[in-house]
Scaffold this active site. Structure first.
Site, short mmCIF file in Angstrom:
data_model
loop_
_atom_site.label_atom_id
_atom_site.label_comp_id
_atom_site.label_asym_id
_atom_site.label_seq_id
_atom_site.Cartn_x
_atom_site.Cartn_y
_atom_site.Cartn_z
N HIS A 75 20.89 77.72 -5.57
CA HIS A 75 19.11 76.76 -5.75
C HIS A 75 18.17 77.33 -5.43
O HIS A 75 18.11 78.19 -4.27
CB HIS A 75 19.41 75.45 -5.17
CG HIS A 75 20.73 74.86 -6.20
ND1 HIS A 75 20.33 73.10 -5.84
CD2 HIS A 75 21.91 74.70 -7.16
CE1 HIS A 75 21.48 72.53 -6.50
NE2 HIS A 75 22.22 73.77 -7.19
N TYR A 204 15.61 64.70 -1.85
CA TYR A 204 15.68 64.18 -0.42
C TYR A 204 14.53 62.75 -0.69
O TYR A 204 13.77 63.33 -1.21
CB TYR A 204 14.78 64.85 0.83
CG TYR A 204 16.06 66.02 0.89
CD1 TYR A 204 15.90 67.45 0.02
CD2 TYR A 204 16.58 65.52 2.13
CE1 TYR A 204 16.78 67.98 0.60
CE2 TYR A 204 17.12 66.96 2.62
CZ TYR A 204 17.73 67.96 1.46
OH TYR A 204 18.26 68.43 2.93
N PRO A 295 20.86 66.47 10.21
CA PRO A 295 21.34 66.67 9.36
C PRO A 295 20.64 67.09 8.03
O PRO A 295 20.78 67.88 6.49
CB PRO A 295 22.66 66.47 8.26
CG PRO A 295 23.15 64.79 8.93
CD PRO A 295 22.45 64.69 10.56
N LYS A 299 21.03 72.52 8.37
CA LYS A 299 21.00 73.29 9.54
C LYS A 299 21.57 73.84 10.50
O LYS A 299 22.35 75.00 10.82
CB LYS A 299 19.05 73.54 10.53
CG LYS A 299 18.31 73.98 9.39
CD LYS A 299 18.28 75.13 9.15
CE LYS A 299 17.38 75.27 8.34
NZ LYS A 299 17.78 76.19 7.34
N TYR A 387 13.37 75.99 5.61
CA TYR A 387 14.17 75.21 4.51
C TYR A 387 15.19 76.94 4.47
O TYR A 387 17.25 76.58 4.54
CB TYR A 387 14.42 74.77 3.26
CG TYR A 387 14.87 73.60 2.77
CD1 TYR A 387 15.26 72.06 3.58
CD2 TYR A 387 15.71 74.29 2.14
CE1 TYR A 387 16.63 71.59 2.61
CE2 TYR A 387 16.99 73.38 1.60
CZ TYR A 387 16.88 72.52 2.18
OH TYR A 387 18.44 71.20 1.40
#
Ligand code: FAD
Ligand code: PHB
Length: 393
Positions: A75, A204, A295, A299, A387
């Site tokens: 992704h 998200y 979460p 990570k 990220y």
């Protein structure tokens, strides 16, 4: 009691313990892995799904990434949804071309267990009564029971890879460790559903009813989460209610989420925790045994594997040349990345979750922050590089 000798005794066959054993095998270092659960249980435990590029590269270079490379879904972006709109964060464009790979932790663990068993090296499941001793000496010991026999494993070093609820960290005498933690008044209700993901990338979602996340495991399997209470009773969440809540939080005008049979559901509490140092004498902690993150930043698994990479390199140097400088620096080296991930995970968590009391001031701050990260290239770049994983070591 029978006594065996090894170089590195590893407690825990999660991602940290299994990867450490694999990396040490490549360095010609003997290991023994002890796991208190069954192989079936460990392979079925659904957890992480997002792997940083650097960790994919590590696994591939170590010969443990063949299926990951073949089946993992690359992704290049994620989406943030708030105030009824979606905004894409183009991770790879912002973070020097790096991407993330979607591959279930269950699959990674299966791959590593298969490699270990094929090598014929020791990996014992369903051991009981594991305890660690003589940690301040040059011959630390692990005692355990396996197939009805009491066993003692004499090691040069013990690696505590036994997760947050393991026995290694609590075996360190009181007063040695500094502990830092933060609790959150919410948890995640997660489901695995047999339906093609409705979105190409992870979403998200910030919503007045609470956070939601749309993720996936494969082109046929969706993984979805909704913010709930940490002690939420699953019995109050029949499948219909879960889908209604997901539709409300993740749906957009004209777009609904595809629904399918729910294969698994569970509730996870959220906590941030770090202990320092990650070492006591000849015991080295790695992964969730030493630190956990909520979460939201994806990570935990990545941090665990960064730790064992540092530990494997330090052990290899020590083994080759008796140079212990890498081992002495182990905790400090890991801590730089650990604290960066702690901050990022906390920041993502507080930006996206509905505060317990729904304080309108907090809500306004969250929306302002979300608008900022989705409109400022500088702010989006900061999110993106954290990220996909920063270069630190
Ligand atoms: P663990 O996976 O906990 O492994 C420890 C092992 O030690 C276990 O097998 C345990 O059975 C064994 N053990 C425990 N006690 C003993 C004992 N006394 N003797 C012998 N063995 C013992 N991370 C990400 O990076 N990305 C994500 O997207 C992500 N999503 C997550 C979603 C959820 C719902 C959850 C719960 C976690 C998520 N994480 C994520 C975090 C990630 O799963 C963990 O950080 C990771 O499992 C840590 O690996 P570990 O090997 O350190 O510990
Ligand atoms: C997951 O797919 O399980 C997942 C994805 C992203 C997260 C956490 C979990 O932040």
């Amino acid at each position: 009691m029978s006594r065996t000798r090894t170089q590195v005794g590893i407690v825990g066959a999660g991602p940290a313990g299994l990867t450490l054993a694999h990396l040490l095998q490549l360095e010609g270092i003997e290991t023994y892995i002890l796991e208190d659960r069954s192989r079936e249980y460990v392979e079925a435990r659904i957890r992480a799904g997002v792997i940083e590029q650097a960790i994919v590269d590590l696994l591939v270079e170590a010969g443990a990434g063949a299926r990951l490379q073949h089946e993992g879904l690359v992704h290049h972006g994620i989406e943030l949804q708030f105030a009824g709109e979606r905004h894409r964060i183009p991770l790879s464009d912002l973070a020097g071309g790096r991407a993330i790979v979607i591959y279930g932790q269950t699959e990674l663990v299966k791959d590593l267990i298969r490699l270990r068993l094929e090598s014929g090296l020791p990996l014992h499941f369903e051991v009981s009564g594991v305890s660690v001793h003589e940690l301040e000496t040059e011959r630390p010991l692990i005692r355990y029971r396996h197939e009805g026999r009491d066993e003692e494993l004499e090691c040069d070093v013990i690696a505590g890879c036994d997760g947050f609820h393991g026995i290694c960290r609590p075996s360190i005498p009181a007063g040695v460790l500094s502990e830092f933690s933060r609790g959150y008044p919410f948890g995640w209700l997660g489901i695995l559903a047999e339906v093609a993901p409705s979105n190409d990338e992870l979403v998200y979602a910030h919503h007045e009813r609470g956070f939601a996340l749309s993720s996936l495991r494969s082109p046929e399997l969706s993984r979805l989460y909704i913010q709930c209470r940490p002690d939420e009773d699953l019995a109050e969440w029949p499948d219909d209610r879960i889908w209604v809540e997901l539709q409300t939080r993740l749906g957009l005008e004209g777009r609904t989420l595809a629904e399918g049979p729910i294969l698994e559901k569970g509730v996870t509490g959220m906590r941030s925790y770090v202990c320092e140092p990650m070492r006591y004498g000849r015991l080295f902690l790695a992964g969730d045994a030493a630190h956990i993150v909520p979460p939201t930043g994806a990570k935990g698994l990545n941090l665990a594997l960064h730790d064992v990479r540092v530990l494997a390199d330090a052990l290899a140097t020590w083994h080759r040349s008796e140079d212990a400088s890498g081992l002495d620096a182990y905790s400090d080296t890991c801590m730089r990345r650990v604290w960066r991930a702690e901050h990022f995970s906390w920041w993502m968590t507080q930006m996206l979750h509905r505060p317990e009391d729904g304080d309108p001031f907090d809500l306004k701050l969250q929306l302002s922050q979300l608008r900022y990260v989705t409109t400022s290239r500088a702010a989006a770049t900061s999110l993106a590089e954290n990220y996909v994983g920063l270069d630190m070591v």
